[in-house]
Design a protein around this motif. Structure first.
Motif, PDB file in Angstrom:
ATOM      1  N   PRO A  25      -4.559  -2.118  -1.915  1.00  0.00           N
ATOM      2  CA  PRO A  25      -4.701  -3.560  -1.844  1.00  0.00           C
ATOM      3  C   PRO A  25      -4.340  -3.948  -0.396  1.00  0.00           C
ATOM      4  CG  PRO A  25      -2.615  -2.869  -3.023  1.00  0.00           C
ATOM      5  CD  PRO A  25      -3.476  -1.519  -2.707  1.00  0.00           C
ATOM      6  N   HIS A  36     -11.366   0.677  -2.921  1.00  0.00           N
ATOM      7  CA  HIS A  36     -12.711   0.591  -3.815  1.00  0.00           C
ATOM      8  C   HIS A  36     -13.668  -0.160  -3.263  1.00  0.00           C
ATOM      9  CE1 HIS A  36      -9.803   1.322  -7.310  1.00  0.00           C
ATOM     10  NE2 HIS A  36     -10.459   2.571  -6.934  1.00  0.00           N
ATOM     11  N   ASP A  80      -9.406  -5.040  -2.292  1.00  0.00           N
ATOM     12  CA  ASP A  80      -9.256  -3.916  -2.336  1.00  0.00           C
ATOM     13  C   ASP A  80      -9.960  -2.604  -1.502  1.00  0.00           C
ATOM     14  OD1 ASP A  80      -8.392  -1.090  -3.757  1.00  0.00           O
ATOM     15  OD2 ASP A  80      -8.616  -1.652  -5.645  1.00  0.00           O
ATOM     16  N   HIS A 109       0.385   1.433  -4.909  1.00  0.00           N
ATOM     17  CA  HIS A 109      -0.717   0.675  -4.761  1.00  0.00           C
ATOM     18  C   HIS A 109      -0.648  -0.887  -5.527  1.00  0.00           C
ATOM     19  CE1 HIS A 109      -2.797   3.443  -2.060  1.00  0.00           C
ATOM     20  NE2 HIS A 109      -2.646   4.402  -3.268  1.00  0.00           N
ATOM     21  N   TRP A 145       0.815  -1.268  -0.054  1.00  0.00           N
ATOM     22  CA  TRP A 145      -0.048   0.037  -0.171  1.00  0.00           C
ATOM     23  C   TRP A 145       0.801   1.439  -0.004  1.00  0.00           C
ATOM     24  CZ3 TRP A 145      -3.786   1.753   4.521  1.00  0.00           C
ATOM     25  CH2 TRP A 145      -4.643   2.634   4.044  1.00  0.00           C
ATOM     26  N   LEU A 199      -5.504  -0.556  -8.698  1.00  0.00           N
ATOM     27  CA  LEU A 199      -5.807  -0.828  -7.076  1.00  0.00           C
ATOM     28  C   LEU A 199      -5.516   0.581  -6.354  1.00  0.00           C
ATOM     29  CD1 LEU A 199      -3.562  -4.215  -6.981  1.00  0.00           C
ATOM     30  CD2 LEU A 199      -6.214  -3.980  -6.673  1.00  0.00           C
ATOM     31  N   SER A 200      -6.585   0.291  -5.423  1.00  0.00           N
ATOM     32  CA  SER A 200      -6.236   1.352  -4.461  1.00  0.00           C
ATOM     33  C   SER A 200      -6.586   0.963  -3.047  1.00  0.00           C
ATOM     34  CB  SER A 200      -7.335   2.567  -4.705  1.00  0.00           C
ATOM     35  OG  SER A 200      -7.630   3.607  -3.734  1.00  0.00           O
TER      36      SER A 200
END
Length: 152
Positions: free
Chosen positions: A125, A143, A140, A103, A99, A122-123
């Motif tokens: 993970p 999200h 994720d 990401h 992270w 990914l935002s």
């Protein structure tokens, strides 16, 4: 986490009664654990020291000794900034959800240099798991979803 140790409990499968306890020292803020039952390898993410860095993944053998430290040296692969989820595949590759600013999900092979595996989409993970049919599951968190990638 505060004591810098990992405690492994061996339990009786039918009752859950504790059969054995092993305390493994030598960690700095151990956080999450992934394992591979076939190889006996265990990967432990470490948060590192907030003012000094040092976030990494320690890979332990079946005897609880550290056999590799990942994410500290750019010569071995990407330097980790905030490792979260971790898992180990059947070939001994260690996959790490980092992270960081990027990401990403990184892969560190048993031999050779680690590299990014997933760099887009990914935002935050946080969790990783491997499915038997060669897919990688990534939690994720920003999200609010689970994403599945073809891995093998």
């Amino acid at each position: 986490m505060r004591r810098g140790t990992l405690t492994a409990l061996r339990l009786e499968t039918s009752t859950g009664r504790r059969l054995d306890r092993t305390v493994v020292p030598g960690f700095n803020k151990p956080y999450l654990v992934g394992s591979n039952l076939t190889s006996g390898l265990i990967a432990v993410t470490e948060r590192g020291k907030e003012d000094e860095g040092g976030a990494c993944v320690k890979v332990l053998g079946p005897d609880w000794n550290t056999i590799r430290v990942l994410g500290l040296n750019a010569n071995v692969g990407p330097v980790l900034s905030c490792p979260w989820g971790v898992c180990i595949d059947m070939e001994g590759n260690v996959l790490v959800a980092d992270w960081s600013k990027e990401h990403t999900v990184l892969i560190y092979p048993p031999q050779g240099k680690g590299r990014p595996l997933i760099t887009q989409g990914l935002s935050s993970p946080r969790g990783l798991a491997l499915l038997p049919d060669g897919q990688l599951v990534v939690a994720d968190s920003m999200h609010n979803c689970i994403k599945i990638f073809q891995y093998n």
